[in-house]
Scaffold this active site. Structure first.
Site, PDB file in Angstrom:
ATOM      1  N   ARG A  37       0.820  -1.215   0.000  1.00  0.00           N
ATOM      2  CA  ARG A  37       0.000   0.000   0.000  1.00  0.00           C
ATOM      3  C   ARG A  37       0.853   1.263   0.000  1.00  0.00           C
ATOM      4  O   ARG A  37       0.428   2.294  -0.533  1.00  0.00           O
ATOM      5  CB  ARG A  37      -0.937  -0.021   1.212  1.00  0.00           C
ATOM      6  CG  ARG A  37      -2.064  -1.018   1.003  1.00  0.00           C
ATOM      7  CD  ARG A  37      -2.930  -1.161   2.219  1.00  0.00           C
ATOM      8  NE  ARG A  37      -4.228  -1.743   1.850  1.00  0.00           N
ATOM      9  CZ  ARG A  37      -5.155  -2.079   2.718  1.00  0.00           C
ATOM     10  NH1 ARG A  37      -4.953  -1.896   4.014  1.00  0.00           N
ATOM     11  NH2 ARG A  37      -6.298  -2.585   2.311  1.00  0.00           N
ATOM     12  N   LYS A 198     -16.609 -16.561   4.835  1.00  0.00           N
ATOM     13  CA  LYS A 198     -18.037 -16.369   5.081  1.00  0.00           C
ATOM     14  C   LYS A 198     -18.808 -15.930   3.853  1.00  0.00           C
ATOM     15  O   LYS A 198     -18.384 -15.085   3.090  1.00  0.00           O
ATOM     16  CB  LYS A 198     -18.221 -15.325   6.196  1.00  0.00           C
ATOM     17  CG  LYS A 198     -17.630 -15.802   7.518  1.00  0.00           C
ATOM     18  CD  LYS A 198     -18.199 -15.054   8.698  1.00  0.00           C
ATOM     19  CE  LYS A 198     -17.933 -13.568   8.606  1.00  0.00           C
ATOM     20  NZ  LYS A 198     -18.342 -12.835   9.795  1.00  0.00           N
ATOM     21  N   GLY A 348      -7.950  -8.490   0.961  1.00  0.00           N
ATOM     22  CA  GLY A 348      -6.643  -8.516   1.619  1.00  0.00           C
ATOM     23  C   GLY A 348      -6.024  -9.905   1.635  1.00  0.00           C
ATOM     24  O   GLY A 348      -4.850 -10.075   1.278  1.00  0.00           O
ATOM     25  N   GLY A 371     -12.846  -4.313   1.469  1.00  0.00           N
ATOM     26  CA  GLY A 371     -14.228  -3.854   1.577  1.00  0.00           C
ATOM     27  C   GLY A 371     -14.630  -2.923   0.443  1.00  0.00           C
ATOM     28  O   GLY A 371     -15.745  -3.004  -0.070  1.00  0.00           O
TER      29      GLY A 371
HETATM   30  P1  ADP Z   1     -10.398 -11.552   1.509  1.00  0.00           P
HETATM   31  O1  ADP Z   1      -9.603 -10.920   2.628  1.00  0.00           O
HETATM   32  O2  ADP Z   1      -9.547 -11.867   0.315  1.00  0.00           O
HETATM   33  O3  ADP Z   1     -11.640 -10.782   1.171  1.00  0.00           O
HETATM   34  P2  ADP Z   1     -11.791 -13.285   3.307  1.00  0.00           P
HETATM   35  O4  ADP Z   1     -11.334 -12.443   4.456  1.00  0.00           O
HETATM   36  O5  ADP Z   1     -13.216 -13.227   2.930  1.00  0.00           O
HETATM   37  O6  ADP Z   1     -10.893 -12.995   2.019  1.00  0.00           O
HETATM   38  O7  ADP Z   1     -11.459 -14.820   3.615  1.00  0.00           O
HETATM   39  C1  ADP Z   1     -10.147 -15.244   3.888  1.00  0.00           C
HETATM   40  C2  ADP Z   1     -10.126 -16.300   4.940  1.00  0.00           C
HETATM   41  O8  ADP Z   1     -10.981 -17.370   4.644  1.00  0.00           O
HETATM   42  C3  ADP Z   1      -8.737 -16.901   5.086  1.00  0.00           C
HETATM   43  O9  ADP Z   1      -8.205 -16.549   6.326  1.00  0.00           O
HETATM   44  C4  ADP Z   1      -8.969 -18.400   4.964  1.00  0.00           C
HETATM   45  O10 ADP Z   1      -8.220 -19.152   5.898  1.00  0.00           O
HETATM   46  C5  ADP Z   1     -10.444 -18.529   5.226  1.00  0.00           C
HETATM   47  N1  ADP Z   1     -10.988 -19.764   4.636  1.00  0.00           N
HETATM   48  C6  ADP Z   1     -10.978 -20.138   3.346  1.00  0.00           C
HETATM   49  N2  ADP Z   1     -11.509 -21.351   3.184  1.00  0.00           N
HETATM   50  C7  ADP Z   1     -11.879 -21.792   4.411  1.00  0.00           C
HETATM   51  C8  ADP Z   1     -12.488 -22.987   4.911  1.00  0.00           C
HETATM   52  N3  ADP Z   1     -12.816 -23.983   4.092  1.00  0.00           N
HETATM   53  N4  ADP Z   1     -12.698 -23.076   6.251  1.00  0.00           N
HETATM   54  C9  ADP Z   1     -12.376 -22.053   7.062  1.00  0.00           C
HETATM   55  N5  ADP Z   1     -11.798 -20.896   6.659  1.00  0.00           N
HETATM   56  C10 ADP Z   1     -11.550 -20.768   5.344  1.00  0.00           C
HETATM   57 MG    MG Z   2      -9.968 -10.903   4.751  1.00  0.00          MG
END
Ligand code: ADP
Ligand code: MG
Length: 391
Positions: A37, A198, A348, A371
Site C-alpha cells: 500500500r 463467510k 486482503g 471492503g
Molecule cells: P479476503 O480478505 O480476500 O476478502 P476473506 O477475508 O473473505 O478474504 O477470507 C479469507 C479467509 O478465509 C482466510 O483466512 C482463509 O483461511 C479462510 N478460509 C478459506 N476457506 C476456508 C475454509 N474452508 N474453512 C475455514 N476458513 C476458510
Molecule cells: Mg480478509
C-alpha cells in the site's frame, strides 16, 4: 471512465495538498511487513512533488479506539516512506490541532509531511465536522488516494472532501478504472471466483453479479453453507447457519451459473499438521472439516477461468495459511495468471495468497482494497469517491 476530477485535472503549483493515503499496513515491532500500500501511493506523491506542491499525508492504521495508542503510530511508516522516496518525511505527532497546524504551516513546496494516525481521534470514524474542519485548514486542496478506505464515510475521507476542492489520486483513479470497467462493461465470458470464510460478507456481490457474470465459481469456507443448503451434513466444517436459507435462495436464482466444488480436502483438525484427505462432496463425517477444494475442482474451475475475457477473484479457496491446504488457492491463482483476459483480484487475504503463490505479476490488477472492492462489485457508490469533484 472516471467521472471525478483527478490530480491531473487541477493546478497544484505552490499549493499545500492534503492527501488521504491508505497506509494501513501490517507492522511488527515497528517494522513494515508488507509495503504494497505504501508503494501504491508513490505515484501520486511523486506527481504532487513534481508539480511543486507541499505534500501533507494522512491515514489511519489499525484499530486504535479513538485515542492515542502508540502501537498504531504511523511514525515507522514515515521512516519507511522516507527510504522509498529518498528524501526526508517530516512527522507530526497529531493529525489535527496546534501541532499539525504548525507542521503544515512551516512545510515548504517539495517537502513531505506525514500526520499521525487519524483514528487517534474519535471524530475520524464519527465523521465529525469539527475534525474535518481541522484537517481542512491544513491545506488548500484535498486528494483522496485511499481506495482501501473509500467505502467508509469518515472525517479524513468524506468530511474533509466537503470542505476543500477535492480530487482523486492516481491509485484511486486506477482502482476505479479497473473495477468500474468490470461493473460497467465486462468483456464476455465473465467469470467470478468467490471464496473466503463467510458467505454473509459476499451476498450482495453474488446478487449483483448473478445478472452479469457467465459463471460464479464458489470455493473456500463459504461453499460449505451452500452444501448445507443442498442438504449435506458438513461435519465440523465452518457453516453459517444463519445464511443457509439465503444460500438456498441464491442457488435457486442462479440456476446453473453458480458452480460449487466437486471434491474437497478434509482435515481432522483445524491445524497446519492435521491429517488431510481428498474426498468427493457428500456428507462429511463428524470430526472432519473442509479446508480446501480438491484437484478435480481446480481442474474444472481452471477450464472456465482460462477461457474467460474477464475474471474477478475475491476470497481464497481454502485455508491457504496452512501449507497443506493451500494447493486449491494456488491452483486457482495459476489459472488466473494463465488467463489472457482482464484479471482482477480483490481482498486482503486473496492478495496475500496471490503474492505467496509468486504469480502476482501475472495478474492485471490486484486491488489494494478489500471492503471497497466488494462494495464496487455490489454495484454501490463509494462514499469517499462520491465526495470528490465531478469532471
Ligand atoms: P479476503 O480478505 O480476500 O476478502 P476473506 O477475508 O473473505 O478474504 O477470507 C479469507 C479467509 O478465509 C482466510 O483466512 C482463509 O483461511 C479462510 N478460509 C478459506 N476457506 C476456508 C475454509 N474452508 N474453512 C475455514 N476458513 C476458510
Ligand atoms: Mg480478509
Amino acid at each position: 471512465m472516471l467521472s471525478k476530477k483527478t490530480v491531473k485535472d487541477i493546478e497544484l503549483r505552490g499549493n499545500k495538498v492534503l492527501v488521504r493515503v491508505d497506509f494501513n499496513v501490517p507492522l511488527e515491532d515497528g517494522e513494515v511487513m508488507d509495503d504494497t500500500r505504501i508503494q501504491a501511493a508513490l505515484p501520486t506523491i511523486q506527481h504532487l512533488l513534481d508539480r511543486d506542491a507541499a505534500v501533507i499525508l494522512c491515514s489511519h492504521l489499525g484499530r486504535p479506539k479513538g485515542e492515542v495508542d502508540l502501537n498504531f503510530s504511523l511514525r515507522p511508516v514515515g521512516e519507511y516512506l522516507a527510504e522509498l522516496l529518498g528524501k526526508e518525511v517530516k512527522f507530526s505527532e497529531d493529525c489535527i490541532g496546534a501541532t499539525a497546524k504548525e507542521a503544515a504551516r512551516s512545510l515548504e513546496v517539495g517537502e513531505v509531511l506525514l500526520l499521525e494516525n487519524t483514528r487517534f481521534h474519535p471524530g475520524e470514524k464519527a465523521n465529525d465536522p469539527e475534525m474535518a474542519r481541522q484537517l481542512a485548514i491544513l491545506a488548500e486542496v484535498f486528494v483522496n488516494d485511499a481506495f482501501g478506505s473509500a467505502h467508509r464515510a469518515h472525517a479524513s475521507t468524506v468530511g474533509v472532501a466537503e470542505k476543500l476542492p477535492a480530487v482523486a489520486g492516481l491509485l484511486m483513479e486506477k482502482e476505479i478504472l479497473y473495477l468500474g470497467q468490470v461493473i460497467a462493461e465486462p468483456e464476455y465470458p465473465f467469470v467470478v471466483i468467490l471464496g473466503g470464510a463467510k458467505i454473509s460478507d459476499k451476498i450482495g456481490v453474488i446478487e449483483n453479479l448473478l445478472g452479469m457474470a457467465d459463471k460464479i465459481l464458489i470455493g473456500g469456507g463459504m461453499a460449505n453453507t451452500f452444501f448445507k443448503a443442498q442438504g449435506f451434513n458438513m461435519g465440523d466444517s465452518l457453516v453459517e447457519e444463519d445464511a443457509v436459507s439465503t444460500a438456498e435462495m441464491l442457488l435457486k436464482k442462479a440456476k446453473n451459473k453458480v458452480q460449487l466444488p466437486v471434491d474437497v480436502v478434509l482435515a481432522d483438525e483445524f491445524s497446519e499438521n492435521a491429517e488431510a484427505k481428498t474426498a468427493p462432496v457428500r456428507n462429511i463425517p463428524d470430526g472432519w472439516r473442509i479446508l480446501d477444494i480438491g484437484e478435480e475442482t481446480v481442474r474444472l474451475f481452471s477450464q472456465e477461468i482460462i477461457n474467460a475475457k474477464t475474471v474477478v477473484w475475491n476470497g481464497p479457496m481454502g485455508v491457504f495459511e496452512f501449507e497443506k491446504f493451500a494447493k486449491g488457492t494456488f491452483g486457482i491463482a495459476q489459472a488466473v495468471a494463465d488467463c489472457s483476459g482482464l484479471t482482477i483480484v480483490g481482498g486482503g487475504d486473496s492478495a496475500a495468497a496471490v503474492k505467496q503463490s509468486g504469480l502476482a505479476d501475472k495478474i492485471k490488477h490486484i486491488s489494494t482494497g478489500g471492503g471497497a472492492s466488494l462494495m464496487m462489485l455490489e454495484g454501490k457508490t463509494l462514499p469517499g469517491l462520491a465526495a470528490l469533484m465531478d469532471k
